[in-house]
Design a protein around this motif. Structure first.
Motif, short mmCIF file in Angstrom:
data_model
loop_
_atom_site.label_atom_id
_atom_site.label_comp_id
_atom_site.label_asym_id
_atom_site.label_seq_id
_atom_site.Cartn_x
_atom_site.Cartn_y
_atom_site.Cartn_z
N SER A 96 0.86 -1.19 0.00
CA SER A 96 0.00 0.00 0.00
C SER A 96 0.89 1.24 0.00
O SER A 96 1.50 1.58 1.02
CB SER A 96 -0.89 -0.01 1.25
OG SER A 96 -1.53 1.24 1.44
N TYR A 98 0.34 4.36 -0.10
CA TYR A 98 -0.08 5.52 0.69
C TYR A 98 0.62 5.56 2.05
O TYR A 98 0.87 6.64 2.59
CB TYR A 98 -1.58 5.50 0.94
CG TYR A 98 -2.46 5.74 -0.27
CD1 TYR A 98 -1.94 5.98 -1.53
CD2 TYR A 98 -3.84 5.71 -0.13
CE1 TYR A 98 -2.77 6.19 -2.62
CE2 TYR A 98 -4.69 5.93 -1.21
CZ TYR A 98 -4.15 6.15 -2.46
OH TYR A 98 -4.98 6.36 -3.54
N ASP A 110 -8.58 -2.06 0.60
CA ASP A 110 -9.64 -1.49 -0.22
C ASP A 110 -9.06 -1.24 -1.61
O ASP A 110 -7.85 -1.00 -1.76
CB ASP A 110 -10.14 -0.16 0.34
CG ASP A 110 -11.12 -0.32 1.49
OD1 ASP A 110 -11.50 -1.47 1.80
OD2 ASP A 110 -11.48 0.71 2.10
N ASP A 112 -9.00 1.51 -4.06
CA ASP A 112 -9.30 2.94 -4.08
C ASP A 112 -9.48 3.45 -5.50
O ASP A 112 -8.63 3.19 -6.37
CB ASP A 112 -8.16 3.70 -3.40
CG ASP A 112 -8.41 5.19 -3.33
OD1 ASP A 112 -9.58 5.59 -3.22
OD2 ASP A 112 -7.43 5.96 -3.38
N PRO A 116 -12.03 9.77 -6.39
CA PRO A 116 -13.23 9.11 -5.86
C PRO A 116 -14.46 9.34 -6.73
O PRO A 116 -14.55 10.34 -7.46
CB PRO A 116 -13.40 9.75 -4.48
CG PRO A 116 -12.02 10.22 -4.10
CD PRO A 116 -11.39 10.65 -5.39
N THR A 153 -6.38 3.81 5.19
CA THR A 153 -6.01 5.03 4.46
C THR A 153 -7.09 5.40 3.45
O THR A 153 -7.39 6.59 3.26
CB THR A 153 -4.66 4.89 3.75
OG1 THR A 153 -4.68 3.73 2.89
CG2 THR A 153 -3.53 4.78 4.73
N ASN A 154 -7.68 4.40 2.81
CA ASN A 154 -8.74 4.70 1.85
C ASN A 154 -9.92 5.36 2.54
O ASN A 154 -10.53 6.30 2.01
CB ASN A 154 -9.18 3.42 1.14
CG ASN A 154 -10.22 3.68 0.07
OD1 ASN A 154 -10.05 4.55 -0.77
ND2 ASN A 154 -11.32 2.94 0.12
N ARG A 155 -10.26 4.88 3.72
CA ARG A 155 -11.43 5.43 4.41
C ARG A 155 -11.11 6.79 5.03
O ARG A 155 -11.99 7.64 5.18
CB ARG A 155 -11.93 4.41 5.43
CG ARG A 155 -12.47 3.18 4.69
CD ARG A 155 -12.71 1.97 5.54
NE ARG A 155 -12.84 0.79 4.67
CZ ARG A 155 -13.11 -0.43 5.09
NH1 ARG A 155 -13.28 -0.65 6.41
NH2 ARG A 155 -13.20 -1.43 4.24
N LYS A 157 -9.16 8.91 3.44
CA LYS A 157 -9.26 9.75 2.24
C LYS A 157 -10.71 10.05 1.90
O LYS A 157 -11.05 11.18 1.55
CB LYS A 157 -8.58 9.03 1.08
CG LYS A 157 -8.77 9.71 -0.27
CD LYS A 157 -8.15 8.88 -1.39
CE LYS A 157 -8.48 9.43 -2.76
NZ LYS A 157 -7.88 8.62 -3.85
#
Length: 217
Positions: A96, A98, A110, A112, A116, A153-155, A157
């Motif tokens: 990942s 990020y 996730d 991403d 989005p 990190t996705n959540r 963001k």
């Protein structure tokens, strides 16, 4: 500076090839990040009418039994992934970028959408057909469009743009900015003034970072 994970497993390449084989090749464009930011069209954003269901995603576009999430997991695994049943990825190794985390279980990941879905809607996708929104939400034609990252990190963001959120790992931010700009240019999406200013500031500190993109058909 983080180098993106290259999607290179032969099985993944063969899996996604049928989806794009019938599409005429588009010229790949490459620009310095600062110049690419300047190419983004400016427009006010509006989320009026947005629903996540307006973007049908995680479908099996090429009818090979692997939906888009599975395709990305297969493509981005650094080792040959373990697949059960018709196409359920149960193990592998993913980086990942990020937050520089390495995971071996897909449950912690996730997929991403680099830009989005809600941000895409704000930036022009509200005017697209349902078919183009589906193509956007399942875009396997560019490795920057969809990326496997840690769920946390996705959540974090969520649907924020680079003026509001950047990867927690500082070394990932130039790559992230290039990925964001490349995705917007690929799909002809706009930026608002605050977003454009934030991207321009990022680009100033990113040296020779280059944006490569192929316009979506």
């Amino acid at each position: 500076m983080i180098t993106k994970t290259v999607r290179g497993l032969a099985s993944a390449a063969l899996a996604i090839l049928p989806l794009f084989a019938a599409t005429p090749a588009q010229a790949v464009e490459a620009l310095p990040l600062a110049d690419a930011v300047q190419q983004l069209p400016l427009a006010a954003e509006s989320r009026e009418g947005y629903q996540r269901t307006s973007f049908k995603h995680w479908v099996d576009e090429d009818r090979d039994s692997c939906n888009t999430r599975m395709e990305v997991l297969i493509a981005e695994s650094r080792v040959e992934p373990t697949i059960e049943g018709s196409c359920k990825v149960v193990a592998g190794e993913w980086f990942s970028y990020y937050d520089a985390a390495t995971l071996t279980a897909p449950g912690g990941l996730d997929i991403d959408h680099m830009v989005p879905l809600a941000e895409a809607w704000d930036s022009g996708a509200s005017q697209w057909t349902a078919e183009r929104r589906q193509a956007y939400a399942n875009d396997l034609g560019s490795e920057r469009s969809l990326v496997a990252v840690t769920a946390k990190t996705n959540r974090s963001k969520s649907d924020q743009d680079p003026a509001e959120w950047l990867p927690p790992l500082a070394d990932a931010r130039c790559t992230y900015a290039a990925d964001w700009v490349g995705t917007k240019l690929r799909w002809g999406l706009t930026v608002d003034h605050v977003e454009a200013d934030a991207l321009a500031v990022l680009a100033e500190g990113c040296g020779q970072e280059t944006v490569e993109f192929e316009p979506a058909s």
